[in-house]
Scaffold this motif. Structure first.
Motif, PDB file in Angstrom:
ATOM      1  N   SER A 191     -13.865  -6.805   1.901  1.00 26.99           N
ATOM      2  CA  SER A 191     -14.778  -5.714   1.561  1.00 26.99           C
ATOM      3  C   SER A 191     -15.588  -5.292   2.784  1.00 26.99           C
ATOM      4  CB  SER A 191     -15.717  -6.146   0.439  1.00 26.99           C
ATOM      5  OG  SER A 191     -16.370  -7.366   0.766  1.00 26.99           O
ATOM      6  N   ASP A 240     -13.223 -10.272  -1.835  1.00 29.68           N
ATOM      7  CA  ASP A 240     -13.582  -8.886  -2.148  1.00 29.68           C
ATOM      8  C   ASP A 240     -15.034  -8.752  -2.594  1.00 29.68           C
ATOM      9  OD1 ASP A 240     -11.050  -8.061  -1.542  1.00 29.68           O
ATOM     10  OD2 ASP A 240     -10.330  -8.072  -3.608  1.00 29.68           O
ATOM     11  N   TRP A 283      -9.830   0.315  -4.059  1.00 28.22           N
ATOM     12  CA  TRP A 283      -9.801  -1.120  -4.346  1.00 28.22           C
ATOM     13  C   TRP A 283     -10.516  -1.472  -5.639  1.00 28.22           C
ATOM     14  CZ3 TRP A 283      -6.053  -3.692  -2.891  1.00 28.22           C
ATOM     15  CH2 TRP A 283      -6.047  -5.082  -2.907  1.00 28.22           C
ATOM     16  N   ASP A 284     -10.491  -2.770  -5.999  1.00 28.78           N
ATOM     17  CA  ASP A 284     -10.830  -3.214  -7.346  1.00 28.78           C
ATOM     18  C   ASP A 284     -12.203  -2.759  -7.828  1.00 28.78           C
ATOM     19  OD1 ASP A 284      -8.418  -4.396  -7.233  1.00 28.78           O
ATOM     20  OD2 ASP A 284      -9.096  -6.452  -7.428  1.00 28.78           O
ATOM     21  N   ILE A 311      -7.298  -3.228   3.084  1.00 26.56           N
ATOM     22  CA  ILE A 311      -7.688  -4.433   2.377  1.00 26.56           C
ATOM     23  C   ILE A 311      -6.484  -5.303   2.014  1.00 26.56           C
ATOM     24  CG2 ILE A 311      -7.688  -3.651  -0.019  1.00 26.56           C
ATOM     25  CD1 ILE A 311     -10.687  -4.779   0.016  1.00 26.56           C
ATOM     26  N   THR A 312      -5.308  -4.715   1.870  1.00 22.23           N
ATOM     27  CA  THR A 312      -4.114  -5.537   1.646  1.00 22.23           C
ATOM     28  C   THR A 312      -3.600  -6.125   2.948  1.00 22.23           C
ATOM     29  OG1 THR A 312      -2.722  -3.547   1.762  1.00 22.23           O
ATOM     30  CG2 THR A 312      -3.366  -4.322  -0.426  1.00 22.23           C
ATOM     31  N   CYS A 339       0.796  -1.236   0.000  1.00 27.60           N
ATOM     32  CA  CYS A 339       0.000   0.000   0.000  1.00 27.60           C
ATOM     33  C   CYS A 339       0.826   1.282   0.000  1.00 27.60           C
ATOM     34  CB  CYS A 339      -1.023   0.003   1.141  1.00 27.60           C
ATOM     35  SG  CYS A 339      -0.405   0.227   2.812  1.00 27.60           S
ATOM     36  N   ASP A 370      -7.808   2.883   2.538  1.00 30.66           N
ATOM     37  CA  ASP A 370      -8.361   1.546   2.314  1.00 30.66           C
ATOM     38  C   ASP A 370      -7.387   0.664   1.552  1.00 30.66           C
ATOM     39  OD1 ASP A 370      -8.792   2.725  -0.293  1.00 30.66           O
ATOM     40  OD2 ASP A 370     -10.295   1.179  -0.668  1.00 30.66           O
ATOM     41  N   SER A 371      -6.450   1.261   0.835  1.00 34.66           N
ATOM     42  CA  SER A 371      -5.442   0.448   0.145  1.00 34.66           C
ATOM     43  C   SER A 371      -4.617  -0.358   1.141  1.00 34.66           C
ATOM     44  CB  SER A 371      -4.517   1.352  -0.673  1.00 34.66           C
ATOM     45  OG  SER A 371      -3.859   2.299   0.150  1.00 34.66           O
ATOM     46  N   THR A 407     -13.345  -3.365   5.250  1.00 31.70           N
ATOM     47  CA  THR A 407     -13.076  -2.016   4.759  1.00 31.70           C
ATOM     48  C   THR A 407     -14.270  -1.103   4.984  1.00 31.70           C
ATOM     49  OG1 THR A 407     -11.658  -2.993   3.063  1.00 31.70           O
ATOM     50  CG2 THR A 407     -12.268  -0.697   2.779  1.00 31.70           C
ATOM     51  N   TYR A 413      -2.133   0.330  -6.005  1.00 31.44           N
ATOM     52  CA  TYR A 413      -2.949   1.115  -5.076  1.00 31.44           C
ATOM     53  C   TYR A 413      -2.179   2.298  -4.488  1.00 31.44           C
ATOM     54  CZ  TYR A 413      -5.182  -3.356  -5.685  1.00 31.44           C
ATOM     55  OH  TYR A 413      -5.719  -4.478  -6.251  1.00 31.44           O
TER      56      TYR A 413
END
Length: 791
Positions: A446, A518, A481-482, A427-428, A373, A423-424, A449, A391
């Motif tokens: 998800s 996710d 995120w994605d 979630i990592t 991140c 959030d990067s 986060t 990210y």
């Protein structure tokens, strides 16, 4: 000179100015007693403003030059695709016209910045930073309490059982010494190198592979302490191995061990290096692995906010030059609790919440893999190593906002409020350690986060007055995120979302990712609500992070002419289960990459077959090119398809001057709701994939040249140059060295991601229907014609 009749100056205001000048000596006494009193103030700025300053131009020249809004159509005509060019970029006509006629003539306005002086309990016990605005401590990792005097016990392992003596797997799982302030595993006392990490897999045994060529798998129930603690040179050691002997191959060591934590370098973490912090603490603090330990008088995540204890001489550029106002009773009490400074600024103004560190710096400080991140780390010479962390955009934008002249400490004057939740990192790092518990979220990153964002919302509503004034419509959140803001909590959906994934397609009302952790489909509406993933009326898609490549920049691949682009079409990436090492899920890329490969694949699939319509000048391959950037720059059109949500293919195409071919129905790409994509890109519907090459071959050379030229005009808007140059300046100041990437970036002069972001905010401030009910009575530094859309 302005006449008295043109100014609206009260005698009280004049008296106040005189009072400020009279108290310069007081400032001198309490802020910088050993400096000449007038040397560190800029020339006094006039506190008087033109009558009705928010709706009249500051000078007659501007009024005469700018015609009423209705005439902007004639003054700024549209191009071939109904685009209007402003600062070289082809904007959507309405936006481009306003920017050309209004953003370009914006003037500075006087803003009162408030410098805090509130103290914190026990000065945060040396284990935190005092927020002098709120008088609250921001504690470092592993500490808590009002004065940061309480030590947390952040264990490395989940609860043990007879079957799992070290608990269920988590990244921090530890058979050696656990540092409970960080939930990190080290060799510990009794070893030659007690501070050497025993990071994930290092201290455990491995099971033999089940078949030839398969990877070894860690056995998280069996420690391998003999091999990491041994002093016998014939066995693979780790905690007692001398680096010089290991490098000389004189002793063995456990190969699965590595130097994963930040702030150290070398195979054995033997060399201390710079840690990574936001803006590297702005020169006013020490970076301790993600958190800034600020110098006395400074605070904020990057130590960029001065308190009354700081010297005006050291204030950041976004607070200078300043006309300082000292409280009337300062000479009586000998103590300044708050300080006001008048600064000239251009709008839009952004207030950045100084959130508790659990939302940002602690996520950096506690990460178990140094690359996670962040967009940079440091090598053994403390040179900057830019990462390929997609990210990293979140960190880059955050740093730019914090150091920007558009930043304000005055929430009453702010036009936008930025809420910095990283959030990067969340979630990592979801599986990093037990204190980041995933158990309540059924393993869904998800869901975890979403919880962080909800807690940040609760904090700003409780601690600050700004949210309720607009129901959050002037607030900004970044979801990196994605699938972007699909899993944003319902409470914040009124705000502006910065994302990399602008999904508006009803066909994709559910999660599109093929990665189960996710997926947000099972998050209940009581938490998420029923909002879409993206609203083009209020939100913005930003480019993903791409590291600066000095070779690619110096080669000017983005400027390669048409005649040197021999391939018609190029795409290189994972093509799904039909190819070796392809993603096995049919839902990966929403099936788009698989369909492209089936039609146009230029590499054999598992059955040895090429695409049904393969052609010599069409490259669709899962095999990574030896020089990926060169391959893109040698093509006319380049594919932009989703992965597990967004991918970085749009940025790859634009940065190498290739015309992007977008295939993802209803999903917005970077800036697509503000820039005119038709002028530099091609959009193909998913059901047109069988006709893709026929469509591309149908473009004549004039249209191709036109689109290539526009790509060349906007490519810098996909580069986070501002953040990179902040780093270049820090490196030059600290080490007197300008690195190759910085030399190349210094030659670029067009607007980058951050400049584009600010321009969009300025337009939205006066023309965004989402904000129309927000009552604004401010001085904007714009003529009346530019404020027609402002209520």
């Amino acid at each position: 000179m302005l006449s008295i009749q043109k100014l609206n100056c009260s005698w009280t205001l004049v008296a106040t100015i005189a009072s400020i000048l009279a108290l310069v000596s007081v400032i001198h006494l309490f802020l910088f007693p050993f400096a000449p009193s007038l040397d560190y103030f800029s020339q006094a700025q006039s506190s008087c403003v033109p009558v009705n300053g928010s709706s009249q131009a500051p000078t007659n020249d501007v009024r005469e030059d700018l015609q009423p809004a209705a005439d902007l159509d004639h003054r700024f005509p549209a191009g071939l695709h109904n685009e209007v060019v402003y600062h070289s970029a082809p904007w959507k006509a309405e936006i481009g016209r306003w920017l050309s006629g209004c953003d370009s003539v914006a003037n500075e306005v006087s803003i009162l910045e408030m410098i805090g002086g509130s103290n914190c309990k026990n000065d945060c016990s040396g284990q935190g930073v005092c927020n002098h605005e709120l008088g609250q401590c921001q504690c470092f990792h592993g500490y808590t309490g009002e004065g940061c005097s309480e030590r947390l016990q952040l264990g490395c392992n989940l609860p043990q059982s007879p079957e799992q003596p070290y608990g269920r797997w988590v990244v921090s799982i530890c058979p050696a010494y656990c540092d409970t302030t960080r939930a990190m595993c080290f060799c510990g006392e009794g070893t030659k190198y007690p501070n050497r990490p025993v990071a994930e897999a290092c201290g455990f045994q491995f099971n033999l592979p089940s078949e030839p060529g398969a990877p070894k798998l860690s056995d998280w129930t069996k420690a391998d302490l003999d091999n990491i603690f041994t002093t016998n040179g014939s066995k693979p050691g780790w905690c007692n191995v001398d680096p010089a002997e290991a490098y000389a191959s004189k002793v063995k060591f456990k190969e699965e061990c590595d130097c994963k934590y930040d702030c150290t370098w070398g195979r054995f973490c033997e060399t201390p290096v710079l840690c990574t912090c936001i803006n590297q603490c702005s020169g006013h603090g020490h970076c301790r692995g993600g958190s800034c330990q600020c110098d006395n008088g400074w605070y904020g995540i990057d130590c960029s906010i001065p308190s009354v204890k700081s010297s005006v001489r050291e204030w950041p550029q976004w607070l200078r030059p300043a006309q300082v106002n000292v409280p009337d009773n300062a000479h009586l009490t000998g103590k300044v609790t708050n300080l006001n400074a008048m600064v000239k600024k251009r709008r839009p103004l952004i207030y950045v919440y100084d959130l508790p560190p659990g939302f940002n710096s602690l996520l950096l400080e506690g990460r178990h893999f140094k690359f996670e991140c962040v967009n940079r780390i440091y090598d053994d010479k403390n040179a900057t190593l830019w990462t390929d962390q997609l990210y990293g955009a979140q960190m880059a934008l955050y740093e730019s906002i914090l150091a920007s002249p558009y930043r304000t400490l005055n929430g009453e004057e702010a036009d936008f409020f930025f809420v910095p939740v990283l959030d990067s990192c969340i979630i990592t790092r979801a599986d990093d350690a037990p204190h980041l518990s995933m158990q309540e979220h059924r393993g869904l990153r998800s869901s975890l986060t979403l919880e962080f964002y909800k807690l940040a919302y609760d904090h700003i509503v409780e601690q600050h007055p700004y949210w309720n004034r607009s129901s959050g419509r002037d607030h900004i959140w970044f979801f990196s995120w994605d699938e972007g803001a699909c899993y944003a909590p319902k409470e914040i959906w009124n705000s502006m979302m910065l994302v990399h994934w602008g999904n508006t397609n009803s066909k994709h009302n559910h999660s599109t990712t093929a990665y189960w952790a996710d997926n947000w489909d099972s998050i209940p509406s009581s938490r998420r609500g029923n909002h879409p993933c993206f609203d083009p009326d209020k939100d913005l898609v930003l480019p993903a992070w791409k590291r600066p490549d000095a070779v690619a920049l110096s080669s000017k691949l983005w400027a390669r002419p048409r005649e040197k682009r021999k391939a018609l079409f190029y795409f290189n990436g994972n093509l799904g289960p039909a190819y070796p090492n392809g993603r096995p899920e049919d839902s990966y890329s929403m099936g788009i990459r698989q369909k492209i490969a089936e039609e146009y694949g230029s590499s054999p699939n598992k059955e040895g077959k090429l695409g049904k319509q393969h052609a010599e000048d069409v490259i669709v391959t899962p095999l990574r090119a030896e020089n990926y950037h060169e391959a893109l720059a040698s093509s006319v059109f380049c594919g932009v398809f989703p992965g597990d949500g967004w991918s970085g293919r749009m940025e790859d195409s634009i940065l190498q001057g290739c015309i992007p071919v977008v295939i993802q129905d209803g999903i917005f790409l970077p800036y697509e709701n503000v820039l005119n994509y038709e002028s530099f890109a091609v959009r193909i519907r998913e059901d047109e994939i069988p006709d893709l090459m026929k469509i591309l071959r149908g473009f004549n050379e004039t249209e191709i040249e036109y689109k290539l030229a526009n790509v060349q005009k906007i490519w810098q808007r996909f580069l986070y140059r501002d953040s990179m140059m902040l780093e270049a300046d820090r490196q030059k100041t600290a080490f007197g060295h300008v690195e190759d990437w910085a030399v190349e970036l210094l030659q670029l002069i067009e607007d980058d991601v951050f400049a584009t972001f600010v321009q969009v905010l300025h337009y939205k401030l006066h023309n965004d229907p989402w904000r129309r009910h927000i009552h604004l009575e401010k001085e904007f530094g714009l003529p009346r014609e530019c404020l027609i859309g402002t209520n």
